[in-house]
Design an enzyme around this catalytic site. Sequence first.
Site, short mmCIF file in Angstrom:
data_model
loop_
_atom_site.label_atom_id
_atom_site.label_comp_id
_atom_site.label_asym_id
_atom_site.label_seq_id
_atom_site.Cartn_x
_atom_site.Cartn_y
_atom_site.Cartn_z
N LYS A 1 103.40 46.02 28.03
CA LYS A 1 102.13 45.30 28.10
C LYS A 1 102.27 44.03 28.93
CE LYS A 1 100.79 46.65 23.48
NZ LYS A 1 100.06 46.30 22.29
N ARG A 2 103.47 43.56 29.04
CA ARG A 2 103.68 42.29 29.74
C ARG A 2 103.53 42.44 31.26
NH1 ARG A 2 107.49 42.39 25.93
NH2 ARG A 2 109.02 43.19 27.36
#
Length: 542
Positions: A253-254
């Site tokens: 997600k980063r």
Amino acid sequence: MMIVTRFAPSPTGYLHVGGARTALFNWLLARRSGGKFLLRIEDTDLKRNTPTAMRQVLDDLRWLGIDWDEGPEIGGPHGPYLQSQRREIYDRYVRQLITQKKAYYCFDTPEEIDRLRKDAEDRKQVFLYPRPERFPDPSEAEKAAAEGRPVTVRLAVTETEPIVVRDLLRGEVTFNPAEIGDFVILKSDGFPTYHMAVVIDDELMGVTHVIRGQEHLMNTPNHQLLQKALGFRIPEYLHMSVTVSDSGGKLSKRERPEHLRKAILEKKDADRDELAKVGRISRQQLDSFLLKESIPDMPAIDAIAAHLGIHLPEINVVDFLKSGYLPEAMVNFLALLGWNPGDGREVMDRQELIEAFDLSRMNKSNSLFDRQKLMSFNTEHIKRVPPEILVSHFRRFLEVVHSPVAQADDQLAAHLVRINEGARTLAQIEEKCRFAFVPDEAIEYDLQAVKKVLRKEGAIDILKIIAERLKAMSEFTAEGLETMLRQLAEEKQAGLGKVAQPLRVAITGATISPPIFDAVKLLGLDRTLRRIHQTIERFKDE
RNA sequence: GCCCCCAUCGUCUAGCGGCCUAGGACGCCGGGUUCUCAUCCCGGUAACAGGGGUUCGAGUCCCCUUGGGGGUACCA
């Protein structure tokens, strides 16, 4: 025996493609076998839960067409399906283990545990919690709690025989119990740990098959230890390969914030106060983000990226929706990441996937998330999906991205889809049609288009002739237009392009649009004429 | 560091000891169709990580090396 599978996300944010893939395989197995698929929310970590995340995860699953037989919002015989609402159940089992002396209270502070762990590391040993000679009894736990000491409960891992995990994909994987320390099953905040909650819920909810990511393989011996201590059955396990990113490493997600951060740092001239403003965050928050200290929320990330005109890699399911992908393509692509039907087919709809699905055809190795391949699936599914479904996808897309094209009703939207055959994404259809949904004076002339088309010899003259002949047309139809334009091209002893391109740029400002006859028809006679004149006025002297 | 998993074209993969001169799809390159962007059609490029075994025979079985990934929490 009926197969029961589940997807158990923790609501820490939007559903990302990795999670969607895990959900999909569980769903496919249940649907293939006529079993049940249930959804359970693992929200036992109050620090990480976000209030809107569950809602979003449910929406995303529904968008993908992954429906559940039991779970949040629909209920079922094994509810509640939010772990945060099942505290009494977990407590009961924790007490049982304590009574049976299979688990015990601990009163260490996190700092004390950290020290022990560091010491072990310094001695290059695996950290094992030092089990006390005598287990504290409940009265001591009460006393400790009253004194403000953290109270946790650990499982006493007394097993000496190797622990064998039978994995449907990987065969038998053996673990040495001597390397598994007494692990925490009840946290000091009174919530069970993941291990405890998952084992109890899977037992109580009758889950027969646990399909999950490879990152859980190392947890499985712990789970089997708990199942043995509690007298539970051991479900079938299958640990799937992981999906890795094309930028290397696990799909995370980063990636979106990271991508944005790099882009901002590369753009030295970017006005950071301005960026903070468009992201609706403080300048301090932005700076802290740039220093890798913190990560703003998604709306801020999206807004800043849009402002800078950079395309962030899609990670969350909703990102793909916003980029104009079809759920059918997502599901198809995700299913083929680690599985294949064995007969060479690739493009398949949900029903075909269900019918062909078979656990024995799953792959063990990690796979890379290839957006180009996804794009190709999207192109195929845009061609394949029934028109009315495509239209509803398109309208939902328009809403989500707040497009001016969203004004179009079903009938018009269907028309827009029809005249854009061959589009690869819904976003491409939207881009090509947007010109007809903005005011005449709002169209922006693309620099390259002007240079390549309008400034070419004779372009303005052709526009003048087109305007005259349009006015002279008795009937304004696509066929009539085609006849007129082709005839004009013939007179000029040129290809249709010589005529179509100036017209295209005049009415859209760009060199890309739907087929020119459709584009003009879509805009209507009056607006077409107005834009032609507007263009002539603006570029006649250049 | 320790533990675990994995290994065929750039990518997703077919292959479950001889049918492999390793097949398909995406991408890429070249060509064609076309009013733009796409779509579509044709052709081409490209892989069994390395080393040992086992076997009459190994991409397929075993071991080692290397590489990749995961885990190592009072997160899930």
